[in-house]
Design a protein around this motif. Structure first.
Motif, PDB file in Angstrom:
ATOM      1  N   LEU A  34      42.726  -9.090  10.533  1.00  8.53           N
ATOM      2  CA  LEU A  34      42.445  -9.416   9.135  1.00  8.53           C
ATOM      3  C   LEU A  34      42.210  -8.156   8.306  1.00  8.53           C
ATOM      4  N   THR A  35      41.443  -7.212   8.875  1.00  6.05           N
ATOM      5  CA  THR A  35      41.202  -5.944   8.171  1.00  6.05           C
ATOM      6  C   THR A  35      42.512  -5.207   7.946  1.00  6.05           C
ATOM      7  N   ALA A  78      34.511  -9.744  -3.967  1.00  8.16           N
ATOM      8  CA  ALA A  78      34.717  -9.811  -2.519  1.00  8.16           C
ATOM      9  C   ALA A  78      33.556 -10.520  -1.828  1.00  8.16           C
ATOM     10  N   LEU A  79      32.341 -10.289  -2.307  1.00  8.30           N
ATOM     11  CA  LEU A  79      31.173 -10.961  -1.727  1.00  8.30           C
ATOM     12  C   LEU A  79      31.265 -12.474  -1.938  1.00  8.30           C
ATOM     13  N   CYS A  80      31.791 -12.877  -3.104  1.00  6.39           N
ATOM     14  CA  CYS A  80      31.981 -14.309  -3.381  1.00  6.39           C
ATOM     15  C   CYS A  80      33.073 -14.881  -2.470  1.00  6.39           C
ATOM     16  N   TYR A  81      34.178 -14.145  -2.328  1.00  9.54           N
ATOM     17  CA  TYR A  81      35.253 -14.572  -1.436  1.00  9.54           C
ATOM     18  C   TYR A  81      34.733 -14.732  -0.012  1.00  9.54           C
ATOM     19  N   ALA A  82      33.928 -13.760   0.443  1.00  4.61           N
ATOM     20  CA  ALA A  82      33.438 -13.778   1.817  1.00  4.61           C
ATOM     21  C   ALA A  82      32.602 -15.027   2.087  1.00  4.61           C
ATOM     22  N   GLY A 236      44.936  -7.135  -2.400  1.00  2.13           N
ATOM     23  CA  GLY A 236      45.081  -7.416  -0.970  1.00  2.13           C
ATOM     24  C   GLY A 236      44.046  -8.302  -0.330  1.00  2.13           C
ATOM     25  N   PHE A 237      42.762  -8.147  -0.716  1.00  2.00           N
ATOM     26  CA  PHE A 237      41.776  -8.930   0.021  1.00  2.00           C
ATOM     27  C   PHE A 237      41.850 -10.422  -0.317  1.00  2.00           C
ATOM     28  N   GLY A 257      36.823  -8.996   7.594  1.00  2.00           N
ATOM     29  CA  GLY A 257      38.145  -8.566   7.150  1.00  2.00           C
ATOM     30  C   GLY A 257      38.206  -8.269   5.665  1.00  2.00           C
ATOM     31  N   ILE A 258      37.582  -9.128   4.856  1.00  2.49           N
ATOM     32  CA  ILE A 258      37.602  -8.960   3.398  1.00  2.49           C
ATOM     33  C   ILE A 258      36.839  -7.708   2.977  1.00  2.49           C
ATOM     34  N   VAL A 259      35.603  -7.582   3.442  1.00  2.87           N
ATOM     35  CA  VAL A 259      34.748  -6.466   3.007  1.00  2.87           C
ATOM     36  C   VAL A 259      35.214  -5.137   3.601  1.00  2.87           C
TER      37      VAL A 259
END
Length: 468
Positions: A34-35, A78-82, A236-237, A257-259
């Motif tokens: 994922l990363t 990104a924190l919200c996505y995670a 990308g994330f 992977g996101i962060v």
């Protein structure tokens, strides 16, 4: 007010989403894959092409601050996505999260928007890939006729054949399977990371601090305009979260992977932009599609320039792979929910991939990149991403109030302040985008509203679920 079962704001339950998750799709991805998917999508056109454009035309040496500002905006998002990706590990990204949090119409609009965003981005990036590969072949003594590497109406072109060929190969890889595609992506990412690090090591010794003056040639306002332009680099994330149903341990691995991909890429972008504008006066990058290779050649490191061109081909190839993957998964999700014809949600019995969604995306991107001059349409990607970030951030706030009972393997800190800041950052960057971008966005959304009321609303699986 419309009743719940007829309302365009009807929401889908988290439980219903999770019950559909993973039907037919193979779970083969871990945190590392994922990363690498995230890095594969983030480091590409942004670092090899957009850095020069943004420095020359918008921010100058202050491009470093543009990347910092864009990264801060992305970090909040990104924190919200995670949080949502770990809580609802279902394909579709912002579309899925919007459906659960805000309602069907918002989910449809952002899904419709994301399809255009990804498809146009893939087509535009394929044209960039074609330019690099044609230049590399020419350096090796092989000249591709202008008629076969340009679209009609550009330099005597008939068809951009290299762009079509690379997208056809990408399509075949994605049909064959996610495992094979991620292995290829990992190799491409390792090559381009090596090239980026090489540029940093070699270039830092050729930095002339005088090139950083004036630091704000376009004023502080230029920093924010530059940030809105290079935001393309951070899309990308979002693609990482589209892979949710193919992750072995999504609750743990999706947030990582996101962060992780965002952090790695942010550090590299800031360092590269600082070295780039220090090596060569920012004005020299005007109209230059290969700023990193140009900078090395300018200071006499021609071997490094050639290596960067190879790295750029690998880097842009991985962007094509991940972005095509992401668009096919969003189309798959819209189709599975009945908002688009259900034929596109069929999964291949052997390969475990949404084959018809992948083929449709492949054919459309091949036509666009082969026969059209993409031009400013590529700017659509930025506004689509920013709108998606707003939808995801708003969904975090809503779901914290509506569904506090649901387990959150990763909890976004500082809710509702963090998602509110994310929304404000994104709205400001939307405001800073060119007027043309706003115009295309409004037209596409208007078409989407018509499609929803003519087809999507009546065919939505929500109609049948609520009649049971």
């Amino acid at each position: 007010m419309a009743s719940d079962n007829k309302s365009i704001f009807r929401t889908k339950s988290i439980e219903a989403m999770l019950s559909e998750s993973g039907k037919g799709l193979k779970k083969v991805l871990g945190a590392f894959e994922l990363t690498m998917l995230g890095i594969g999508a983030i480091i590409g056109t942004g670092i090899f092409v957009l850095t020069g454009v943004a420095a020359a035309d918008y921010a100058g040496p202050a491009l470093v601050l543009s990347f910092v500002f864009a990264a801060i905006a992305c970090t909040f998002a990104a924190l919200c996505y995670a949080e949502l990706a770990a809580m609802i590990p279902v394909a579709g990204s912002a579309y899925t999260f919007g459906y659960v949090g805000l309602g069907e119409i918002w989910a449809w609009l952002i899904g419709w928007d994301l399809i255009l965003e990804y498809v146009v981005a893939v087509a535009a990036v394929a044209v960039g890939w074609s330019g690099y590969i044609v230049a590399l072949l020419k350096a090796g003594g092989i000249t591709v006729p202008a008629a076969l590497c340009n679209p009609p109406g550009q330099n005597g072109g008939i068809v951009n054949l290299p762009a079509i060929i690379v997208l056809f190969v990408v399509m075949l890889f994605l049909i064959k399977g996610v495992s094979e595609s991620t292995k290829l992506n990992n190799i491409l990412v390792i090559i381009k990371l090596a090239v980026v690090i090489l540029f940093i090591v070699v270039g830092i010794g050729h930095v002339n601090p005088a090139n950083w003056h004036p630091f704000f040639p376009y004023g502080v306002n230029g920093v924010f305009t530059g940030a809105s332009i290079i935001f393309f680099a951070y899309v990308g994330f979002d693609a990482v979260s589209t892979a949710a149903e193919e992750v072995k341990n999504p609750q743990r691995d999706l947030p990582i992977g996101i962060v992780a991909s965002l952090l790695v890429c942010t550090v590299l972008y800031i360092i590269v932009s600082a070295i780039l504008t220090g090596m060569v006066p920012y004005k020299e990058f005007h109209g230059n599609a290969a700023p990193v290779a140009y900078a090395l050649a300018k200071v006499g490191i021609n071997w490094g320039s050639a290596l960067v061109s190879v790295g750029a081909v690998c880097g842009i190839s991985s962007v094509l792979l991940v972005m095509t993957f992401g668009s096919s998964r969003i189309l798959f999700s819209l189709s599975r929910d009945g908002l688009l014809p259900t034929v596109f949600s069929e999964v291949h019995p052997k390969f475990g991939t949404p084959i018809k969604s992948t083929v449709l995306v492949g054919v459309v991107t091949m036509v666009l990149s082969g026969f059209l001059q993409i031009g400013r349409l590529a700017e659509m990607t930025n506004i689509g991403t920013l709108c998606a970030f707003c939808i995801v951030s708003a969904s975090v706030i809503v779901l914290r109030k509506k569904r506090p009972d649901v387990t959150r393997p990763f909890a976004c800190p500082g809710v509702p302040i963090t998602p509110a800041i994310s929304i404000l950052f994104c709205l400001y960057l939307i405001y800073k985008l060119p007027q043309f971008t706003h115009m295309v966005f409004v037209i596409w959304i208007a078409i989407g509203i018509v499609v929803y009321f003519i087809y999507g609303k009546g065919h939505s699986i929500m109609n049948f679920e609520e009649q049971k």
